[in-house]
Design an enzyme around this catalytic site. Sequence first.
Site, PDB file in Angstrom:
ATOM      1  N   GLU A 127      -0.828  -8.041   5.808  1.00 53.22           N
ATOM      2  CA  GLU A 127      -0.771  -8.405   6.865  1.00 53.22           C
ATOM      3  C   GLU A 127      -1.826  -8.536   7.783  1.00 53.22           C
ATOM      4  O   GLU A 127      -1.916  -9.195   8.869  1.00 53.22           O
ATOM      5  CB  GLU A 127       0.253  -7.251   7.592  1.00 53.22           C
ATOM      6  CG  GLU A 127      -0.210  -5.812   7.867  1.00 53.22           C
ATOM      7  CD  GLU A 127      -0.594  -5.163   6.557  1.00 53.22           C
ATOM      8  OE1 GLU A 127      -0.508  -5.781   5.376  1.00 53.22           O
ATOM      9  OE2 GLU A 127      -1.033  -3.886   6.839  1.00 53.22           O
TER      10      GLU A 127
ATOM     11  N   CYS B 188       0.821  -1.173  -0.024  1.00 54.84           N
ATOM     12  CA  CYS B 188      -0.042  -0.104   0.059  1.00 54.84           C
ATOM     13  C   CYS B 188       0.828   1.158  -0.100  1.00 54.84           C
ATOM     14  O   CYS B 188       1.630   1.610  -0.993  1.00 54.84           O
ATOM     15  CB  CYS B 188      -1.181  -0.048   1.256  1.00 54.84           C
ATOM     16  SG  CYS B 188      -2.556   1.027   0.754  1.00 54.84           S
TER      17      CYS B 188
ATOM     18  N   HIS C   7      -3.152  -5.095   1.726  1.00 56.15           N
ATOM     19  CA  HIS C   7      -2.653  -5.219   3.158  1.00 56.15           C
ATOM     20  C   HIS C   7      -2.493  -6.840   3.305  1.00 56.15           C
ATOM     21  O   HIS C   7      -3.318  -7.327   4.126  1.00 56.15           O
ATOM     22  CB  HIS C   7      -3.361  -4.533   4.194  1.00 56.15           C
ATOM     23  CG  HIS C   7      -3.224  -3.286   4.152  1.00 56.15           C
ATOM     24  ND1 HIS C   7      -2.497  -2.432   5.172  1.00 56.15           N
ATOM     25  CD2 HIS C   7      -3.787  -2.108   3.368  1.00 56.15           C
ATOM     26  CE1 HIS C   7      -2.487  -1.256   4.846  1.00 56.15           C
ATOM     27  NE2 HIS C   7      -3.090  -0.923   3.981  1.00 56.15           N
TER      28      HIS C   7
HETATM   29  N1  GLN Z   1      -3.501   6.327   1.127  1.00 61.40           N
HETATM   30  C1  GLN Z   1      -2.305   6.173   1.458  1.00 61.40           C
HETATM   31  C2  GLN Z   1      -1.245   6.963   0.865  1.00 61.40           C
HETATM   32  O1  GLN Z   1      -1.445   7.327  -0.259  1.00 61.40           O
HETATM   33  C3  GLN Z   1      -2.090   4.811   1.361  1.00 61.40           C
HETATM   34  C4  GLN Z   1      -3.078   3.789   2.475  1.00 61.40           C
HETATM   35  C5  GLN Z   1      -2.180   2.674   2.914  1.00 61.40           C
HETATM   36  O2  GLN Z   1      -1.323   2.279   3.266  1.00 61.40           O
HETATM   37  N2  GLN Z   1      -3.366   1.765   3.614  1.00 61.40           N
HETATM   38  O3  GLN Z   1      -0.204   6.925   1.058  1.00 61.40           O
END
Ligand code: GLN
Length: 200
Positions: free
Chosen positions: A182, A81, A180
């Site tokens: 994890e 992410c 995610h």
């Molecule tokens: N929206 C976040 C970003 O742009 C990422 C979100 C996440 O890691 N769950 O950094």
Amino acid sequence: MGSRRVGILAIQGDVDAHAQALLRVGAAPVPVLAEKDLGEIDALVLPGGESTTIAKGLDRLGLYGPLRAFADSGRPVLGTCAGAILLAKESENHPVRTLELIDVVARRNAYGTQVDSFAAEADAPEAGDGPEALSLAPLRCIFIRAPRLTALGPDVEVLLRVDREPVLVRQGNVFACTFHPELGEDARVHGLVAGAAAIA
Ligand code: GLN
């Protein structure tokens, strides 16, 4: 042989949940906050969180160069992410300074502000997807204000898709994951970088 030591960048984000996932695949998690920590580890995870905050931390701690050198050494790196955004060659939509370690563009918060979070089953692999794709699907993927990965370069393999879009990609030893892994019990994505057999 002892467990593989896998670093987790500990500036901000889901550090504890990654540590638990790494333990489930038999790896030893190690928090990383300084260049010297990188000498102690066999692989590295960049957790999700907020990429703007993590990028500021990388700058403050002087870690952009050392993290690039770590990846250049061939040791596996997994960004999830916000971590995937930081690995991209470029980010869009409130761009952040990235590490430029994988030939993709990451569009931040690409699923919009109304539907910030959802879970979805990964698709069956498509022809041409990377060999690990078969060992990963089916997999339930949890997305939280996730980015989309676009403009994949010729050396980027797709390992998982949701609604046919790439959600886990690989370029050599660098893995970028928009969900995610994890969260939940299934630690097969961590198994990719921990070099351990999947046990969950
Ligand atoms: N929206 C976040 C970003 O742009 C990422 C979100 C996440 O890691 N769950 O950094």
